[in-house]
Design an enzyme around this catalytic site. Structure first.
Site, short mmCIF file in Angstrom:
data_model
loop_
_atom_site.label_atom_id
_atom_site.label_comp_id
_atom_site.label_asym_id
_atom_site.label_seq_id
_atom_site.Cartn_x
_atom_site.Cartn_y
_atom_site.Cartn_z
N GLU A 274 88.28 -23.59 26.06
CA GLU A 274 89.50 -23.80 25.27
C GLU A 274 89.25 -24.78 24.12
O GLU A 274 89.92 -24.73 23.09
CB GLU A 274 90.61 -24.32 26.20
CG GLU A 274 92.00 -24.08 25.67
CD GLU A 274 93.09 -24.42 26.68
OE1 GLU A 274 92.79 -24.53 27.89
OE2 GLU A 274 94.24 -24.61 26.26
N HIS A 295 72.11 -16.04 45.80
CA HIS A 295 71.99 -14.75 46.49
C HIS A 295 72.70 -13.64 45.71
O HIS A 295 72.95 -12.57 46.27
CB HIS A 295 72.55 -14.87 47.91
CG HIS A 295 71.76 -15.86 48.71
ND1 HIS A 295 70.70 -15.51 49.52
CD2 HIS A 295 71.83 -17.21 48.76
CE1 HIS A 295 70.18 -16.59 50.06
NE2 HIS A 295 70.85 -17.66 49.61
N LYS A 406 101.20 -17.71 25.29
CA LYS A 406 102.39 -18.31 25.91
C LYS A 406 103.65 -17.84 25.18
O LYS A 406 104.66 -17.50 25.80
CB LYS A 406 102.32 -19.83 25.83
CG LYS A 406 101.39 -20.49 26.83
CD LYS A 406 101.48 -21.99 26.58
CE LYS A 406 100.87 -22.82 27.66
NZ LYS A 406 101.05 -24.25 27.45
#
Ligand code: PA5
Length: 431
Positions: A274, A295, A406
């Site tokens: 950000e 793994h 937003k």
């Protein structure tokens, strides 16, 4: 905080950075440091975050949460999202449950929210609602849902709730209307840089963690800032990350070797993405966990494209668990050793394997997962991020793309007239 950049040098890695080019870059680090110092002194927007260890009042936080501590709650629920949740999650994750377990309600997945509220002992749960703007739809919606759950169970939520927010906005209005204890978010500090403030420290205080120690660690980080990357671990990390990005390491893998730092990797990913994802630049952060991801992802890191920097993070000291002796053939080498020895061996083997394959990697260590070291770690990475932003010439402290989303969501829900919502509605459907 200790930073070892040896495996990022061009003598080891491709892309890598030569000592000579780091020395040249150091002149720009010195100039950036001066800019950062000025910003801290003047408490300029964003730079004010690096003054938090001095500016945050640990006593004020402790006294605000005292009524909740007196209730002897078993759990703390943080309702917030992004920078308003991840700092607290990182601190509580790294320091453990203390006297109350922590939970976070950031997403608005109805299934998870309903399950969490069913499982939590609400009468014994404190709630910390955090929103700098006081308008974030996810946070406010979740809080309304939480409030109703308390009411349904006949539990007084007002006694168990503390709010942290800005001076205006619906959350401030709600806290005043209900007479809730309310703390201020610090001025000039973007959410993702607010871990060492009221935003990140309230749950830790309820849990009984050493808030003053966290801030002391932050102050140690502040004191370690210096005008040369060769004298400052945080700047060494930032400068090398910047140099590697310029040379093609467009991905930044944060791989702690400590389960309790899993949220740290998430916090780091937000901070890096950000703050630095601007103007077509910025490393894409990737979250990994050692030894688990050895793994899976390690295959790609070692043998895939050389477009990555891997950052290993671990505490030098931690409580250990011995591995019991066994006479089972092929297993006896483990007996007498410990899980900590094994994790350290995995760490060192992975680091060496990446170096052998020429993939740049940096080792970051802290003394232990204690309050001081965690405070210093958070501060160090914030300072590193600010330095990278200066070197890249981007606006580290804004987040226009996040704000776009937003506003679009609010517009779509009828929360106001936002042109971003029109762009969503106009999407062309191909199928
Ligand atoms: O770092 C940021 O600015 C964001 O991640 C915000 O913290 C996040 O969007 C939440 O915003 P607010 O605290 O206003 O609810």
């Amino acid at each position: 905080m200790y930073v070892d950049i040896g495996n990022a040098l061009s003598s080891v890695a491709t892309p890598g950075v030569s000592r000579a080019s780091l020395e040249r870059l150091d002149e720009r680090v010195a100039a950036a440091h001066e800019r950062i110092e000025r910003g801290i002194e003047d408490r300029e927007f964003g730079y004010a975050a690096l003054a938090l260890p001095e500016d945050t009042d640990a006593d004020a936080i402790e006294s605000a949460v005292e009524p909740l501590v007196e209730l002897d709650v078993d759990a703390v629920l943080t309702v917030g999202i992004g920078g308003s949740a991840l700092g607290a999650a990182t601190v509580s994750g790294a320091l453990g449950p203390g006297r109350a377990g922590t939970f976070h309600l950031d997403n608005v997945d109805p299934q998870r929210t309903a399950r969490l509220l069913d499982d939590l002992p609400l009468a014994d749960t404190a709630v910390h609602v955090v929103s700098r703007s006081g308008t974030t739809a996810e946070t406010l919606s979740n809080f309304l849902v939480v409030r109703e759950a308390y009411e349904r169970e006949g539990v007084d939520w007002t006694e168990r709730t503390v709010v942290t927010t800005g001076p205006d906005g619906p959350l401030r209005a709600l806290s005043e209307q209900e007479g809730l204890p309310a703390l201020d978010v610090p001025e000039g500090v973007p959410g993702r840089f607010s871990a060492l403030s009221t935003v990140g420290l309230v749950p830790a205080a309820i849990q009984g963690h050493d808030v003053a120690g966290l801030l002391a660690g932050g102050r140690a980080g502040r004191e370690s800032l210096a005008g040369s990357l060769f004298d400052c671990p945080a700047y060494a990390y930032g400068a090398v990350s910047y140099a590697l990005e310029q040379r093609g390491a467009t991905q930044q893998v944060c791989m702690p070797y400590a389960e309790d730092l899993e949220y740290f990797a998430e916090w780091f990913a937000q901070l890096w993405a950000e703050s630095l994802g601007k103007d077509g630049l910025g490393q894409t952060p990737v979250r990994a966990l050692g030894a688990t991801d050895q793994h899976s992802q390690l295959q790609l890191y070692r043998a895939g494209r050389h477009d990555k920097q891997v950052t290993f993070v671990r505490p030098r000291d931690r409580p250990d668990v011995p591995i019991p002796d066994t006479d089972v053939e092929g297993l006896s080498y483990l007996g007498g050793s410990s899980l900590g020895d094994l994790l350290d061996a995995e760490f060192e083997a992975t680091e060496a394997s990446l170096a052998a394959a020429g993939l740049p990697n940096v080792r970051v260590e802290l003394d232990a997962l204690d309050a001081e070291s965690v405070g210093e770690l958070l501060y160090g990475f914030e300072a590193a991020c600010v330095l990278v932003g200066e070197l890249m010439g981007v606006e580290t402290f804004t987040q226009p793309a996040v704000e776009w989303g937003k506003r679009a969501a609010r517009g779509l829900l009828g929360g106001g007239e936002f042109e971003e919502a029109d762009a969503v509605a106009e999407k062309e459907r191909l199928l």
